[in-house]
Write a protein that holds these residues in place. Structure first.
Motif, PDB file in Angstrom:
ATOM      1  N   LEU A 138     -16.003 107.005 -14.285  1.00  0.00           N
ATOM      2  CA  LEU A 138     -17.238 106.418 -13.421  1.00  0.00           C
ATOM      3  C   LEU A 138     -18.461 106.672 -14.152  1.00  0.00           C
ATOM      4  N   PRO A 139     -19.352 105.709 -13.779  1.00  0.00           N
ATOM      5  CA  PRO A 139     -20.968 105.914 -14.218  1.00  0.00           C
ATOM      6  C   PRO A 139     -21.543 106.938 -13.080  1.00  0.00           C
ATOM      7  N   MET A 140     -22.452 107.519 -13.558  1.00  0.00           N
ATOM      8  CA  MET A 140     -23.181 108.324 -12.549  1.00  0.00           C
ATOM      9  C   MET A 140     -23.649 107.603 -11.382  1.00  0.00           C
ATOM     10  N   THR A 141     -24.176 106.242 -11.615  1.00  0.00           N
ATOM     11  CA  THR A 141     -24.928 105.501 -10.823  1.00  0.00           C
ATOM     12  C   THR A 141     -24.868 104.170 -11.363  1.00  0.00           C
ATOM     13  N   ASP A 142     -25.029 102.876 -10.464  1.00  0.00           N
ATOM     14  CA  ASP A 142     -24.932 101.439 -10.732  1.00  0.00           C
ATOM     15  C   ASP A 142     -26.445 101.117 -10.968  1.00  0.00           C
ATOM     16  N   SER A 143     -27.333 102.144 -10.798  1.00  0.00           N
ATOM     17  CA  SER A 143     -28.910 101.803 -11.206  1.00  0.00           C
ATOM     18  C   SER A 143     -29.175 101.988 -12.370  1.00  0.00           C
ATOM     19  N   GLU A 144     -30.183 101.251 -12.864  1.00  0.00           N
ATOM     20  CA  GLU A 144     -30.596 101.395 -14.322  1.00  0.00           C
ATOM     21  C   GLU A 144     -31.616 102.557 -14.178  1.00  0.00           C
ATOM     22  N   ASN A 177     -36.531 109.951 -15.405  1.00  0.00           N
ATOM     23  CA  ASN A 177     -35.735 108.938 -15.200  1.00  0.00           C
ATOM     24  C   ASN A 177     -36.450 108.004 -14.221  1.00  0.00           C
ATOM     25  N   PRO A 178     -37.267 107.095 -14.638  1.00  0.00           N
ATOM     26  CA  PRO A 178     -37.697 106.265 -13.667  1.00  0.00           C
ATOM     27  C   PRO A 178     -36.874 105.542 -12.645  1.00  0.00           C
ATOM     28  N   GLY A 179     -37.263 105.778 -11.390  1.00  0.00           N
ATOM     29  CA  GLY A 179     -36.344 104.845 -10.381  1.00  0.00           C
ATOM     30  C   GLY A 179     -34.968 105.796 -10.089  1.00  0.00           C
ATOM     31  N   ILE A 180     -34.989 106.924 -10.502  1.00  0.00           N
ATOM     32  CA  ILE A 180     -33.912 107.691  -9.982  1.00  0.00           C
ATOM     33  C   ILE A 180     -33.776 108.175  -8.440  1.00  0.00           C
ATOM     34  N   ALA A 181     -35.107 108.284  -8.003  1.00  0.00           N
ATOM     35  CA  ALA A 181     -35.045 108.848  -6.627  1.00  0.00           C
ATOM     36  C   ALA A 181     -34.597 107.592  -5.836  1.00  0.00           C
ATOM     37  N   ASP A 182     -34.636 106.485  -6.232  1.00  0.00           N
ATOM     38  CA  ASP A 182     -33.880 105.287  -5.337  1.00  0.00           C
ATOM     39  C   ASP A 182     -32.549 105.203  -5.664  1.00  0.00           C
ATOM     40  N   ALA A 183     -31.962 105.640  -6.649  1.00  0.00           N
ATOM     41  CA  ALA A 183     -30.637 105.532  -7.030  1.00  0.00           C
ATOM     42  C   ALA A 183     -29.580 106.205  -6.217  1.00  0.00           C
ATOM     43  N   GLU A 184     -28.590 105.424  -6.207  1.00  0.00           N
ATOM     44  CA  GLU A 184     -27.323 106.162  -5.358  1.00  0.00           C
ATOM     45  C   GLU A 184     -26.262 106.388  -6.355  1.00  0.00           C
ATOM     46  N   PRO A 185     -25.286 107.483  -5.982  1.00  0.00           N
ATOM     47  CA  PRO A 185     -24.303 107.735  -6.866  1.00  0.00           C
ATOM     48  C   PRO A 185     -23.302 106.510  -6.870  1.00  0.00           C
ATOM     49  N   ALA A 186     -22.700 106.183  -8.038  1.00  0.00           N
ATOM     50  CA  ALA A 186     -21.835 104.977  -8.120  1.00  0.00           C
ATOM     51  C   ALA A 186     -20.662 105.101  -7.295  1.00  0.00           C
ATOM     52  N   PRO A 187     -20.162 104.198  -6.719  1.00  0.00           N
ATOM     53  CA  PRO A 187     -19.022 104.041  -5.890  1.00  0.00           C
ATOM     54  C   PRO A 187     -17.933 104.951  -6.332  1.00  0.00           C
ATOM     55  N   ALA A 215     -29.556 114.808 -11.102  1.00  0.00           N
ATOM     56  CA  ALA A 215     -30.792 114.431 -10.313  1.00  0.00           C
ATOM     57  C   ALA A 215     -30.380 112.993  -9.532  1.00  0.00           C
ATOM     58  N   VAL A 216     -29.306 112.477  -9.539  1.00  0.00           N
ATOM     59  CA  VAL A 216     -28.846 111.035  -8.675  1.00  0.00           C
ATOM     60  C   VAL A 216     -28.890 111.711  -7.290  1.00  0.00           C
ATOM     61  N   PRO A 217     -29.783 111.284  -6.518  1.00  0.00           N
ATOM     62  CA  PRO A 217     -29.665 111.843  -4.861  1.00  0.00           C
ATOM     63  C   PRO A 217     -28.304 111.638  -4.606  1.00  0.00           C
ATOM     64  N   GLY A 218     -27.648 112.796  -4.145  1.00  0.00           N
ATOM     65  CA  GLY A 218     -26.597 112.832  -3.397  1.00  0.00           C
ATOM     66  C   GLY A 218     -25.379 113.496  -4.333  1.00  0.00           C
ATOM     67  N   ILE A 219     -25.525 113.538  -5.495  1.00  0.00           N
ATOM     68  CA  ILE A 219     -24.479 114.290  -6.281  1.00  0.00           C
ATOM     69  C   ILE A 219     -24.655 115.806  -6.244  1.00  0.00           C
TER      70      ILE A 219
END
Length: 321
Positions: A138-144, A177-187, A215-219
């Motif tokens: 699984l990737p850590m997030t689907d966000s870039e 990691n620009p944008g990581i604060a708005d990222a979510e963990p991958a499903p 750093a991905v919020p929630g992990i």
């Protein structure tokens, strides 16, 4: 009756993560346990020549498939570079960042699927159908959330340019990691952590491989909440990094290049960190008391991943911890 077998989650990235993942797979097969879920760092991803590259995802996928280049430590075994030479002739891409022909096939397939609307999680699932990996990736997030390096002189570079072109020789001030604060963990990521019996932090670079995952919020919150034991494996042996330039990264964030300092950087779950236990190399056994004082149980074992058997033995020690 055989005792229940552990459900395992691994956080990993880089060459160290690839070798450790192979060891985890071998160890679980010996135990007759279910396949592990590996959450892979995507912080060093990038767009290059119009295609999406995922270096850590590909390194781990190729290693599990048995098609990786074990000499270079990245890319496909037996690859050629005709397309890369043509790109250079056109002045396209980065002359210091080589794309092998087989590797480029992976990037083209991935980019096509992304442009069709698939998520990175779905793309990785499709990639995993080609080979019997024996691991759920699984990737850590689907966000870039690519990694950028802020240099002491004020310049900002993509991590791959700093790492590959400049070999980490330019003094870094910070990693972002620009944008990581708005990222979510991958499903599936937090669900896997919540259902695990053991979560392992691979001996990957703590700053640019494991750091972006946490750093991905929630992990990190999921790690603190899980009933599983969280066990880290030191990427430092005898006060030195095993591979790469992790020492430069650690220095930039104010962490000493030592096994004990990295353990304290991750922190004990009892003190709002993420670790319950920490595997130390035999060469660093003298620092066990320092780690224990931070509230993290220590286990001393050989940590050189010289081959798959050695990596499996290390993974077994982590599971026992």
């Amino acid at each position: 009756m055989r005792p229940p077998q552990p459900r395992v989650v691994v956080l990993a990235g880089g060459v160290g993560g690839s070798k450790f993942t192979l060891g985890v797979r071998a160890a679980l097969r010996r135990l007759g346990a279910p396949e592990a879920t590996v959450v892979v760092n995507t912080g060093d991803d990038l767009w290059l020549s119009g295609v999406r590259l995922q270096p850590d995802v590909d390194s781990i996928t190729y290693a599990l498939a048995g098609v990786n280049d074990t000499v270079r430590g990245w890319g496909r075994a037996g690859d050629t570079e005709r397309v890369n030479e043509e790109l250079q002739a056109w002045g396209a891409g980065w002359p210091w960042f080589t794309l092998g022909d087989l590797d480029l096939g992976t990037h083209l397939a991935r980019t096509g699927w992304l442009r069709e609307g698939l998520t990175p999680t779905e793309v990785l699932g499709r990639m995993a159908r080609r080979w019997p990996l024996g691991i759920r990736l699984l990737p850590m997030t689907d966000s870039e959330v690519d990694t950028h390096v802020l240099l002491e002189d004020g310049r900002r570079l993509h991590f791959q340019e700093w790492w590959t072109r400049h070999r980490a020789q330019l003094a870094p001030r910070a990693f972002e990691n620009p944008g990581i604060a708005d990222a979510e963990p991958a499903p599936g990521v937090t669900d896997a952590i919540a259902a695990a019996d053991v979560v392992l932090l691979a001996p990957s670079n703590p700053v640019v491989s494991i750091g972006p995952i946490l750093a991905v919020p929630g992990i990190a919150e999921a790690l603190r909440a899980t009933p599983a034991r969280v066990v880290g494996v030191s990427p430092i042996i005898g006060g030195r990094v095993v591979r790469g330039m992790a020492d430069v990264c650690l220095t930039a964030i104010g962490v000493e290049t030592s096994a004990a300092a990295v353990a304290r950087h991750y922190g004990a779950r009892s003190a709002d960190g993420v670790l319950d236990a920490w595997l130390l190399a035999e060469e660093d056994a003298a620092s066990a008391a320092d780690v224990e004082a931070a509230g993290i149980r220590t286990v001393v074992r050989p940590l050189w991943m010289t081959d798959e058997n050695a990596s499996a033995a290390m993974a077994e020690a982590a599971l026992e911890a």
